[in-house]
Scaffold this motif. Structure first.
Motif, PDB file in Angstrom:
ATOM      1  N   GLU A  74       0.091  40.607  48.767  1.00 49.76           N
ATOM      2  CA  GLU A  74       0.348  41.590  49.927  1.00 49.76           C
ATOM      3  C   GLU A  74       0.930  41.443  51.174  1.00 49.76           C
ATOM      4  OE1 GLU A  74      -3.168  44.515  51.958  1.00 49.76           O
ATOM      5  OE2 GLU A  74      -3.987  42.963  50.746  1.00 49.76           O
ATOM      6  N   LYS A  75       0.829  40.180  51.415  1.00 48.25           N
ATOM      7  CA  LYS A  75       1.692  39.863  52.649  1.00 48.25           C
ATOM      8  C   LYS A  75       3.289  40.060  52.121  1.00 48.25           C
ATOM      9  CE  LYS A  75       2.571  36.025  55.770  1.00 48.25           C
ATOM     10  NZ  LYS A  75       2.132  34.758  56.058  1.00 48.25           N
ATOM     11  N   GLU A  79       6.143  42.409  54.135  1.00 52.67           N
ATOM     12  CA  GLU A  79       7.303  42.122  54.458  1.00 52.67           C
ATOM     13  C   GLU A  79       8.428  42.957  53.868  1.00 52.67           C
ATOM     14  OE1 GLU A  79       7.188  37.861  53.953  1.00 52.67           O
ATOM     15  OE2 GLU A  79       5.908  37.396  55.403  1.00 52.67           O
ATOM     16  N   SER A  80       8.696  42.877  52.320  1.00 48.58           N
ATOM     17  CA  SER A  80       9.499  43.683  51.902  1.00 48.58           C
ATOM     18  C   SER A  80       9.483  44.979  52.083  1.00 48.58           C
ATOM     19  CB  SER A  80       9.250  43.510  50.462  1.00 48.58           C
ATOM     20  OG  SER A  80       9.331  42.254  49.835  1.00 48.58           O
ATOM     21  N   ALA A 134      -3.290  46.415  46.939  1.00 49.24           N
ATOM     22  CA  ALA A 134      -2.198  45.731  46.521  1.00 49.24           C
ATOM     23  C   ALA A 134      -1.544  46.192  45.326  1.00 49.24           C
ATOM     24  CB  ALA A 134      -2.543  44.046  45.929  1.00 49.24           C
ATOM     25  N   THR A 135      -2.276  46.895  44.490  1.00 49.13           N
ATOM     26  CA  THR A 135      -1.426  47.759  43.298  1.00 49.13           C
ATOM     27  C   THR A 135      -0.736  48.743  43.743  1.00 49.13           C
ATOM     28  OG1 THR A 135      -3.204  46.750  41.703  1.00 49.13           O
ATOM     29  CG2 THR A 135      -1.826  48.746  41.205  1.00 49.13           C
ATOM     30  N   GLN A 136      -1.441  49.521  44.656  1.00 48.37           N
ATOM     31  CA  GLN A 136      -0.906  50.786  45.281  1.00 48.37           C
ATOM     32  C   GLN A 136       0.308  50.548  46.038  1.00 48.37           C
ATOM     33  OE1 GLN A 136      -3.467  52.764  48.237  1.00 48.37           O
ATOM     34  NE2 GLN A 136      -2.470  54.814  47.732  1.00 48.37           N
ATOM     35  N   LYS A 137       0.288  49.107  47.070  1.00 41.93           N
ATOM     36  CA  LYS A 137       1.335  48.999  47.814  1.00 41.93           C
ATOM     37  C   LYS A 137       2.557  48.669  46.753  1.00 41.93           C
ATOM     38  CE  LYS A 137      -0.305  47.478  52.042  1.00 41.93           C
ATOM     39  NZ  LYS A 137      -0.654  46.375  52.971  1.00 41.93           N
ATOM     40  N   MET A 138       2.385  47.980  45.682  1.00 42.11           N
ATOM     41  CA  MET A 138       3.253  47.667  44.832  1.00 42.11           C
ATOM     42  C   MET A 138       3.933  48.723  44.159  1.00 42.11           C
ATOM     43  SD  MET A 138       2.855  45.108  41.257  1.00 42.11           S
ATOM     44  CE  MET A 138       2.245  43.961  42.261  1.00 42.11           C
TER      45      MET A 138
END
Length: 323
Positions: A74-75, A79-80, A134-138
């Motif tokens: 997630e971190k 950053e990405s 985390a999955t949503q951000k990905m």
């Protein structure tokens, strides 16, 4: 052997043996058993917490490691995302501006993530919130990367075609300065010469002697070449590509045909006064996409700064147009 216990009976004036109370014995036994069970359960709970089985300890390590990796992922995605947002800003405000490409809206970049709950199958677990986020951000990051990748492919294509694009954009006057009498009317609200009412004048009128040369203002293909006694009269339209078109109206005659390729500076016709024209002149229009533009912004190739400043002043005067 346990010693017998006696008590003194005042009625018989003798010592009598003490008998055992069965109810008391039964109660004490039950209490003892319950106490043993309770102590056993507490001891087992404490023992199982401190001393877990090898399988339980392995599973716990995997869960803790998984949680740590999700937090680290997630971190890194955060950053990405920040780096990608910076690239997107440069894409919209630098690259696309240079090549006159339409910016990509935020709605286009983040489309496809509303409505139905895509992550319902991740609910109901101990760390569901962490895993879902985390999955949503990905997913969002992956979508934005695809959009940005396609955008950069488009920019690369535009860069390869830069020379062609620069040659195609209308960049000179359609009538040479030596042939001009005056700038008759510019782009904007003007008084119509026939109806005497204020109307939008979508181009510029170049007043010149009949028969003066008219030049293509950029490379392109003749989209139409028509003869008419109404409206624009004899006129042609050039498709320059990259969304640009130019119109040349009220011509005395033209020397090109539909589908013919022309270069910037090619002679395409002569100034006239055909159609709804009140004097010899060229009515010239520039269109980008579906929007008509002010032609005065496209004369940067053949005018000095002083000449361009004069052109701006003359074209902004609200006089009467010639068509």
């Amino acid at each position: 052997m346990a010693k017998a216990k006696f008590y003194y009976d005042s009625d018989t004036l003798s010592y009598q043996p003490i008998g055992k109370n069965k109810k008391k014995i039964f109660r004490n036994t039950i209490l003892y058993i319950l106490a043993v069970i309770l102590i056993g359960l507490l001891g087992f709970a404490a023992f199982s917490t401190i001393l877990k089985s090898p399988s339980e300890r392995s599973t716990l390590r995997e869960l803790n490691n998984l949680k740590f990796n999700y937090e680290l992922l997630e971190k890194r995605m955060t950053e990405s995302t920040a780096i990608l947002e910076e690239i997107q800003q440069r894409d919209n405000n630098v690259y696309r501006v240079i090549f006159e490409a339409k910016p990509i809206s935020e709605e286009e970049r983040s489309a496809g993530f509303g409505g139905v709950n895509r992550y319902k199958n991740l609910e109901g677990f101990k760390n569901s919130d962490l895993i879902t986020e985390a999955t949503q951000k990905m997913d969002i990051l992956a979508k934005r990367l695809v959009v940005q990748s396609k955008s950069l492919d488009e920019i690369v294509k535009l860069a390869k075609n830069k020379a062609e694009m620069l040659a195609s954009i209308p960049a000179i006057q359609p009538v040479a300065n030596k042939d001009l009498k005056r700038m008759a009317s510019g782009y904007g609200m003007r008084i119509h010469p026939i109806y005497k009412t204020r109307r939008m004048h979508w181009g510029m009128d170049f007043s010149a002697p009949q028969g003066s040369n008219i030049y293509a203002t950029g490379d392109g293909v003749i989209k139409s070449a028509k003869k008419s006694r109404k409206g624009f009269g004899n006129h042609i339209v050039i498709d320059h590509g990259f969304g640009y078109e130019t119109t040349y109206a009220h011509m005395n005659k033209f020397f090109v045909r539909r589908g013919q390729k022309v270069k910037r500076g090619d002679l395409i016709g002569l100034v006239g006064s055909t159609g709804s024209s009140t004097a010899p002149h060229l009515h010239y229009e520039v269109k980008k996409g579906n929007q008509k533009m002010n032609p005065v912004y496209f004369y940067h190739n053949d005018l000095t700064p002083e000449e361009y400043e004069t052109m701006l002043i003359l074209s902004s005067q609200e006089n009467q147009s010639l068509d």
